[in-house]
Structure formats: structure tokens, C-alpha cells
Design an enzyme around this catalytic site. Structure first.
Site, PDB file in Angstrom:
ATOM      1  N   HIS A  20     -26.127  42.708 -40.252  1.00 47.46           N
ATOM      2  CA  HIS A  20     -24.932  43.317 -40.851  1.00 47.46           C
ATOM      3  C   HIS A  20     -25.180  43.658 -42.329  1.00 47.46           C
ATOM      4  O   HIS A  20     -24.742  44.690 -42.822  1.00 47.46           O
ATOM      5  CB  HIS A  20     -23.731  42.369 -40.716  1.00 47.46           C
ATOM      6  CG  HIS A  20     -23.361  42.126 -39.284  1.00 47.46           C
ATOM      7  ND1 HIS A  20     -22.403  42.844 -38.622  1.00 47.46           N
ATOM      8  CD2 HIS A  20     -23.862  41.256 -38.364  1.00 47.46           C
ATOM      9  CE1 HIS A  20     -22.312  42.436 -37.356  1.00 47.46           C
ATOM     10  NE2 HIS A  20     -23.192  41.464 -37.187  1.00 47.46           N
ATOM     11  N   ASP A 119     -17.044  45.355 -42.718  1.00 46.46           N
ATOM     12  CA  ASP A 119     -17.700  45.273 -41.417  1.00 46.46           C
ATOM     13  C   ASP A 119     -16.666  45.092 -40.304  1.00 46.46           C
ATOM     14  O   ASP A 119     -15.615  44.470 -40.526  1.00 46.46           O
ATOM     15  CB  ASP A 119     -18.630  44.047 -41.446  1.00 46.46           C
ATOM     16  CG  ASP A 119     -19.556  43.977 -40.266  1.00 46.46           C
ATOM     17  OD1 ASP A 119     -20.703  44.442 -40.399  1.00 46.46           O
ATOM     18  OD2 ASP A 119     -19.159  43.461 -39.202  1.00 46.46           O
TER      19      ASP A 119
HETATM   20  N1  UDP Z   1     -18.566  43.264 -32.582  1.00 40.40           N
HETATM   21  C1  UDP Z   1     -17.379  43.915 -32.605  1.00 40.40           C
HETATM   22  N2  UDP Z   1     -16.275  43.257 -33.058  1.00 40.40           N
HETATM   23  C2  UDP Z   1     -16.321  41.972 -33.479  1.00 40.40           C
HETATM   24  C3  UDP Z   1     -17.563  41.308 -33.465  1.00 40.40           C
HETATM   25  C4  UDP Z   1     -18.672  41.988 -33.008  1.00 40.40           C
HETATM   26  O1  UDP Z   1     -17.300  45.061 -32.219  1.00 40.40           O
HETATM   27  O2  UDP Z   1     -15.302  41.414 -33.851  1.00 40.40           O
HETATM   28  C5  UDP Z   1     -19.735  43.974 -32.047  1.00 40.40           C
HETATM   29  C6  UDP Z   1     -20.585  44.549 -33.136  1.00 40.40           C
HETATM   30  O3  UDP Z   1     -21.113  45.734 -32.651  1.00 40.40           O
HETATM   31  C7  UDP Z   1     -21.720  43.569 -33.264  1.00 40.40           C
HETATM   32  C8  UDP Z   1     -21.862  43.144 -31.821  1.00 40.40           C
HETATM   33  O4  UDP Z   1     -20.541  43.095 -31.325  1.00 40.40           O
HETATM   34  O5  UDP Z   1     -22.848  44.196 -33.759  1.00 40.40           O
HETATM   35  C9  UDP Z   1     -22.542  41.835 -31.595  1.00 40.40           C
HETATM   36  O6  UDP Z   1     -22.075  40.909 -32.503  1.00 40.40           O
HETATM   37  P1  UDP Z   1     -22.938  39.666 -32.876  1.00 40.40           P
HETATM   38  O7  UDP Z   1     -22.319  39.093 -34.099  1.00 40.40           O
HETATM   39  O8  UDP Z   1     -23.141  38.845 -31.648  1.00 40.40           O
HETATM   40  O9  UDP Z   1     -24.394  40.184 -33.098  1.00 40.40           O
HETATM   41  P2  UDP Z   1     -25.178  40.730 -34.320  1.00 40.40           P
HETATM   42  O10 UDP Z   1     -24.578  42.072 -34.589  1.00 40.40           O
HETATM   43  O11 UDP Z   1     -24.980  39.772 -35.446  1.00 40.40           O
HETATM   44  O12 UDP Z   1     -26.568  40.785 -33.809  1.00 40.40           O
END
Ligand code: UDP
Ligand code: UDP
Length: 460
Positions: A20, A119
Site C-alpha cells: 500500500h 487508501d
Molecule cells: N481491499 C478492499 N477493501 C478493504 C480491504 C482490502 O477493497 O477494506 C482489497 C484491496 O484491493 C487490497 C486487497 O483487498 O489490496 C487485499 O487486501 P490485503 O490487505 O489482504 O492485501 P494486501 O493488499 O496488503 O496485499
């Protein structure tokens, strides 16, 4: 709210984890360097990983013209949230401290703020704050547009009385298999899912969604999102990617000189991102597979989800015998590497990747074919985008990286060999690179997208 010179003052507030943070810093670099914006970067203190705090320091010393602001979290008791994941817990701690943002934003008055970009994981908490301040708010979505469409449509799926069968239809796209959905979303009481639903519902209230993808990679999905097919009333979804790797991210490791002695396109690079640690049994099978593949390789191994907790050395993780076998054929590292340098090296001809979206966009940027092995979260959806665009393949029966299925070395070796010898994949990866670079030219679709964001900020 923008100043008289039409230079917007934008505050950026990234979430937890390198996946992120990195795209936010790349966006910041681009807004300052190519679009002459005034920027404030709000960073969460403390960070979960050491890599995050190191990257923030390097970024701020490279861009002294950017105003840094620290956002200090309130004390947080993890037993009050339903998760064990350190990154999800950290995100929850940020969300529970959201009201502290109001005085911080109000203090940024010279020139007055034009907008906050935050984000998706933090959206519902911070949109409440910006709406009280009448400050425009944009979301930077750091994964694929396909994942955004799942995120936006998820509340509709929950409202529907029909159970999801093998697949379901998000309007404007081909059917999505149930097996692509992040498994955690089937547990409605999990911390991730409660946050996910809140963030999904609030998206319609933001002023726009910037996304790290490019038109030719995800045209159909972007059109469906922008035509109101997925969710009625969604704000503009503006592709601005791929967010391009920058100078401040570079770190040189003398060990990577090893690549210089290898033949062009002959080396497979293996990495599962910044926070995925496979179980020991799977790590060892992967090692066996790499040796069996007959290819030369650079393998970045992680034994713990959080880098500060890594303690065992490679010999302990792999065992002495496998370590010897692996060292004869390739380079294995248990440290932070400059992934972009590796992907851009002429010797590298393939990437075994979990398909974190940054990894996908970096592979596209350098035209490197992917063998996708999604481990969690959005990675299967992202892998489907890669497969659909033709520059990667995904093995469907390898399961999620939860230790449920242990993939044998023999099978891994075979798939790597196939990927590395597939000429069609290489050609399509080269095409993806050309398209990615076109999108980032001055009059390319993603640069135009960024200019549109700036115009929108100036109109507010
Ligand atoms: N995501 C979303 N809303 C949220 C949390 C996550 O749309 O409230 C989506 C976002 O695309 C994120 C993905 O789910 O990249 C996976 O989240 P996670 O934190 O598991 O993985 P990371 O992005 O940190 O690899
Ligand atoms: N990365 C890196 N070196 C490493 C591990 C990761 O440079 O040793 C970078 C990678 O280039 C990418 C980011 O960390 O920019 C990881 O983000 P991604 O979305 O691919 O996966 P995540 O770590 O969120 O699962």
C-alpha cells in the site's frame, strides 16, 4: 479551495504494508515531479515493518519539498479485534484513531488543502473526517480494477437472497468463479470483512477513485465501473498506472551482480512479496522444484510475515542438503531486494509471483512473464487479469497459500520449465510492456488521468 496559481495542495495518507505504501509514494513522486503539485505526506507511526519505515525515510530525504506529517496512533488492544494478522490489526488501529486526523488536516493551511487521497482500507474511517471538513476525498485503489469491481459489488452480493454457486456475475464482466474470492470474505464476522464491507459502501461518497492500472490492461472492467454497471453512482474511476518505480526505491545489493553472468532471459525470479511467508514444508518443496526445473534462479525467501521477526538463517529454513543443491543452481536470498532492479535485468526471463498487484504492474512494466501462484486476498483476482491479458499463467489446483495443499517440487519444476520456454508468453509480456509504457507517456491514458485528477482538485 486551491490556491490562486492553480497548484493544488494534496495530502496523501497511505495504509499499512509495503504493497500500500509503495504506490502512494510513487504517486507522490509523480505529482511533485511531473505535475508540480504541493504535497503533504501523512505517515502512520509506528509502521508494522522495518521496510516501511526505511522506505519512508529514503522518500522524504529525496523529496525535501514535500511536507511530512506524522500520524501517531492511539494505544490499541488487539484482543478487541477479530484477527491475528498484524497488518489488518494495524489498519484497525489506524481506523480507530481516525478522529485525530481532523486537527492535523485543519493545520495544513498554507496553501489550503485541495484534497486528501487515502487508501481503500481506510476509506470509511477517513471519509467521515473529510466530509465534516468539506474537504474533497479521493481513494487510491492499489489493486486491479477487477478487484475494485468485486469490492464495489460485494454489498449487492450480500443483499441478494441467492447463494453463490460455482460462480457469480458482476455486471459488465464475465462470470467470476467463487474460488477467486478472498477466502476471508466468506467469514462475515472477520475483521477484514467488516472493514471491507464498510469501505465498499462508502466508495460512492468519495470524489473519485484513482487506480494503479492502465486502460489497455483492464478496459472492459474500467468501462463497466465507469458506466455505472457495477454500482450506480460510483464516482469516476481513473486509471493512473502503472505507478512507475522511482530512484528513491533503489537499493544496491552486491549479491545481485550474480545476474550479470547469466544469459539473457534465462533466469527465473521467485518472490511472494513483502508479507507472505509460506510454511516450511512448502518452502522446501519450492526449493526442490527450482533445482528440478533446470533453470537458473533468484529466489527471495521469507520465513515470517513481518520482517522484524525474521530470525532463522537460510541453512536452518532449507536444511543443509537442500541449501547446497539450491546454491549450485541459483541465488537464494533472505533479505529485502530491489525487485524492480531484478525484473529489469536482461537475464531475467520469468517471474514466479503471488500476484500482489504491485508485483504484477512491475512485471508488466518490464515485460516479464508470470507464473502466478496466488497466496491470499486479492491475488487470485489479480492473477486472472494477468492470464486474461496473456502475459502469465496460473495453476488452478495449487490452492491458496494456507498450507492446506502442499504442491510438490516435481510439479513446480515442470511448470517453471514450461513458463520459461513459452515463446508466446514472452511476446505477450513484451506487448504488455509496450502498452504500459504508452499509458505513461505525456499524452498517454494514465498521464491524462492524473491531469484530470489535478483539474478536479482545482475545481473544488
Ligand atoms: N481491499 C478492499 N477493501 C478493504 C480491504 C482490502 O477493497 O477494506 C482489497 C484491496 O484491493 C487490497 C486487497 O483487498 O489490496 C487485499 O487486501 P490485503 O490487505 O489482504 O492485501 P494486501 O493488499 O496488503 O496485499
Ligand atoms: N518488494 C521488493 N523487495 C522485496 C519484496 C517486495 O522490492 O524483497 C516490493 C515489490 O517490488 C512490490 C512490493 O514490495 O513493490 C510488494 O507489493 P505487492 O503488491 O507485490 O505484494 P504484497 O507485498 O503487498 O503482498
Amino acid at each position: 479551495m486551491a490556491d490562486s496559481d492553480n497548484i493544488p495542495h494534496i495530502a496523501l495518507l497511505p495504509s499499512s504494508g509495503m504493497g500500500h505504501l509503495t504506490p502512494f509514494l510513487r504517486l507522490a513522486a509523480s505529482l511533485v515531479t511531473n505535475h508540480n503539485c504541493k504535497l503533504t505526506l501523512i505517515t502512520i507511526q509506528p509502521t508494522v515493518s522495518l521496510s516501511e519505515s526505511q522506505l519512508i525515510s529514503r522518500f522524504l530525504s529525496s523529496f525535501p519539498q514535500i511536507t511530512p506529517k506524522e500520524f501517531h496512533l492511539l494505544p490499541f488492544d488487539p484482543s478487541t479485534a477479530n484477527s491475528k494478522d498484524p497488518f489488518f490489526l494495524h489498519i484497525e488501529a489506524i481506523r480507530r484513531s481516525a478522529h485525530l486526523l481532523s486537527p492535523l488536516l485543519s493545520s495544513l493551511s498554507s496553501p489550503p488543502l485541495s484534497a486528501l487521497v487515502t487508501d481503500i482500507t481506510l476509506a470509511s474511517a477517513f471519509l467521515r473526517v473529510t466530509s465534516q471538513l468539506h474537504l474533497p476525498n479521493y481513494i487510491l485503489f492499489t489493486a486491479s480494477a477487477k478487484m475494485l469491481s468485486l469490492c464495489a459489488y460485494f454489498p449487492t452480493i450480500l443483499e441478494s437472497s441467492t447463494e453463490i454457486d460455482e460462480s457469480f456475475q458482476i455486471p459488465g464482466s464475465s462470470p467470476m468463479p467463487k474460488s477467486w474470492v478472498p477466502p476471508v470474505l466468506f467469514d462475515l464476522s472477520s475483521l477484514f470483512t467488516t472493514q471491507f464491507i464498510e469501505n465498499s459502501c462508502i466508495m460512492v461518497e468519495s470524489n473519485g477513485i484513482l487506480i494503479n492500472t492502465f486502460e489497455s490492461l483492464e478496459r472492459e472492467t474500467l468501462e463497466a465501473l465507469n458506466d455505472g454497471k457495477v454500482v450506480d453512482g460510483l464516482p469516476p474511476v481513473i486509471p493512473i498506472g502503472p505507478l512507475v518505480p522511482c530512484e528513491f526505491e533503489k537499493s544496491t545489493s552486491p549479491k545481485l551482480k550474480w545476474l550479470d553472468g547469466e544469459q539473457n532471459g534465462s533466469v527465473v525470479y521467485v518472490s511472494f512479496g513483502s508479507r507472505t511467508a509460506m510454511c516450511r514444508e512448502q518452502i522446501r518443496e519450492l526449493g526442490v522444484g527450482l533445482v528440478r526445473s533446470g533453470c537458473r534462479f533468484v529466489w527471495v525467501l521469507k520465513d515470517k510475515e513481518v520482517d522484524r521477526e525474521e530470525e532463522e538463517n537460510l541453512e536452518v529454513v532449507l536444511g543443509n542438503e537442500l541449501m547446497e543443491g539450491v546454491k549450485e543452481k541459483g541465488l537464494v536470498l533472505k533479505e529485502w531486494v530491489d525487485q524492480v532492479e531484478i525484473l529489469g535485468h536482461p537475464s531475467v526471463g520469468g517471474f514466479v509471483s503471488h500476484c500482489g498487484w504491485n508485483s504484477v504492474t512491475e512485471a508488466a512494466w518490464h515485460g516479464v512473464p508470470i507464473l502466478a501462484w496466488p497466496q491470499l486476498g486479492d491475488q487470485r483476482v489479480n492473477a486472472a487479469v494477468v492470464e486474461n491479458s496473456g502475459f502469465g499463467v496460473c495453476v488452478k489446483n495449487w490452492g491458496w497459500g494456507d498450507g492446506g495443499v502442499i504442491v510438490k517440487g516435481e510439479e513446480i519444476g515442470e511448470m517453471i520449465r514450461e513458463m520459461m520456454s513459452d515463446e508466446g508468453l514472452r511476446l505477450r509480456a513484451a506487448h504488455a510492456r509496450d502498452e504500459a509504457r504508452k499509458a505513461k507517456e505525456v499524452d498517454g491514458s494514465s498521464e491524462k488521468g492524473l491531469s484530470r485528477v489535478i483539474e478536479l482538485c482545482n475545481k473544488m
